[in-house]
Scaffold this active site. Sequence first.
Site, PDB file in Angstrom:
ATOM      1  N   CYS A  76      43.085  20.847  -3.811  1.00  0.00           N
ATOM      2  CA  CYS A  76      41.853  21.621  -3.961  1.00  0.00           C
ATOM      3  C   CYS A  76      41.288  21.365  -5.348  1.00  0.00           C
ATOM      4  O   CYS A  76      41.945  21.659  -6.352  1.00  0.00           O
ATOM      5  CB  CYS A  76      42.105  23.106  -3.749  1.00  0.00           C
ATOM      6  SG  CYS A  76      40.648  24.135  -4.036  1.00  0.00           S
ATOM      7  N   HIS A 154      37.408  15.191   5.105  1.00  0.00           N
ATOM      8  CA  HIS A 154      36.073  15.791   5.142  1.00  0.00           C
ATOM      9  C   HIS A 154      35.161  14.970   6.045  1.00  0.00           C
ATOM     10  O   HIS A 154      35.289  13.739   6.136  1.00  0.00           O
ATOM     11  CB  HIS A 154      35.459  15.849   3.743  1.00  0.00           C
ATOM     12  CG  HIS A 154      36.145  16.825   2.833  1.00  0.00           C
ATOM     13  ND1 HIS A 154      35.746  18.125   2.713  1.00  0.00           N
ATOM     14  CD2 HIS A 154      37.225  16.681   2.030  1.00  0.00           C
ATOM     15  CE1 HIS A 154      36.540  18.753   1.858  1.00  0.00           C
ATOM     16  NE2 HIS A 154      37.446  17.893   1.437  1.00  0.00           N
ATOM     17  N   GLU A 201      35.428  25.200   5.393  1.00  0.00           N
ATOM     18  CA  GLU A 201      36.739  24.698   4.997  1.00  0.00           C
ATOM     19  C   GLU A 201      37.771  24.893   6.096  1.00  0.00           C
ATOM     20  O   GLU A 201      37.854  25.973   6.699  1.00  0.00           O
ATOM     21  CB  GLU A 201      37.217  25.397   3.715  1.00  0.00           C
ATOM     22  CG  GLU A 201      36.563  24.849   2.460  1.00  0.00           C
ATOM     23  CD  GLU A 201      37.400  25.140   1.218  1.00  0.00           C
ATOM     24  OE1 GLU A 201      38.590  24.741   1.187  1.00  0.00           O
ATOM     25  OE2 GLU A 201      36.861  25.761   0.291  1.00  0.00           O
ATOM     26  N   CYS A 210      33.621  23.946  -2.486  1.00  0.00           N
ATOM     27  CA  CYS A 210      34.816  23.155  -2.191  1.00  0.00           C
ATOM     28  C   CYS A 210      34.780  21.913  -3.056  1.00  0.00           C
ATOM     29  O   CYS A 210      33.852  21.108  -2.954  1.00  0.00           O
ATOM     30  CB  CYS A 210      34.862  22.788  -0.713  1.00  0.00           C
ATOM     31  SG  CYS A 210      36.249  21.717  -0.265  1.00  0.00           S
ATOM     32  N   GLY A 213      35.283  18.760  -1.160  1.00  0.00           N
ATOM     33  CA  GLY A 213      34.094  18.621  -0.325  1.00  0.00           C
ATOM     34  C   GLY A 213      32.896  18.122  -1.105  1.00  0.00           C
ATOM     35  O   GLY A 213      32.099  17.318  -0.606  1.00  0.00           O
TER      36      GLY A 213
END
Length: 269
Positions: A76, A154, A201, A210, A213
């Site tokens: 993350c 993604h 998410e 994100c 992302g």
Amino acid sequence: MTKIRFTKMHGAGNDYIYVDTTQYPIAHPSEAAIQWSDRHKGIGSDGLVLIGKSPVAEADFSMRIFNADGSEAMMCGNASRCIGKYLYERGLTTKTRIQMLTLSGIKTLNLLVTGGRVQSVTVDMGQPVLEDERFFRPSLGIKEGVFVSMGNPHYVIFTEDVDSVTEKGKAMEHHPAFPQRCNIEFAHVMEDGSIRTRVWERGSGITQACGTGACATAVAACLTHRAGRESDIVMDGGTLHIEWCETDNHVYMTGPATFVFDGEIIITE
């Protein structure tokens, strides 16, 4: 009865509960993530992040991240920036360049420090992966988009109706084309060149931001000639600056990290 100290932090609105497991080990992190992330009956967050010692000499610290549904994520970006600020400002390190072990490898955090405070963090997110059968099987059929893995998978769709991700995100997350489910971004390039992005998410649903992302969106925009190598990704909770460096093919993410509050959880056995 066990007491566990935690810190609530957010990066561009992407909020997590952070626990230093060198002091407070968490026996069942998946269960804890589900209970504590509940915004009505718990602390409220997008998930739980565990900060620990690194089992390998090449890294200074380790991180594990569990989504609000208890599933474990590989990486993350927003949480990484928050960890950098946490480690430095809580006196766990004096380094402004930190190596952190994640499930998707060792990530480098570069801290911009002024007056003893971390103003922003740049994370070397590594190289994007554009084909990965573990995460994406296009032959199973899905609407036109761009797959980019930044450690997490993604799928980026460019559309003027970015808000429709709230209705379509869940079904797309579970589409058969994604064997391990997928994070979904709906993005639109604005007149000023910034890219407005909303994200669904995997395991958490709609979130304010994100990091991986944002990186995936910037890479997808460059690949489809909608943007250059640098982009400002405007998400619900704030803006992240992304550079896809041509010399090393790495993606660099820069953005803020913010303390929200500290607290204590009391667990009765």
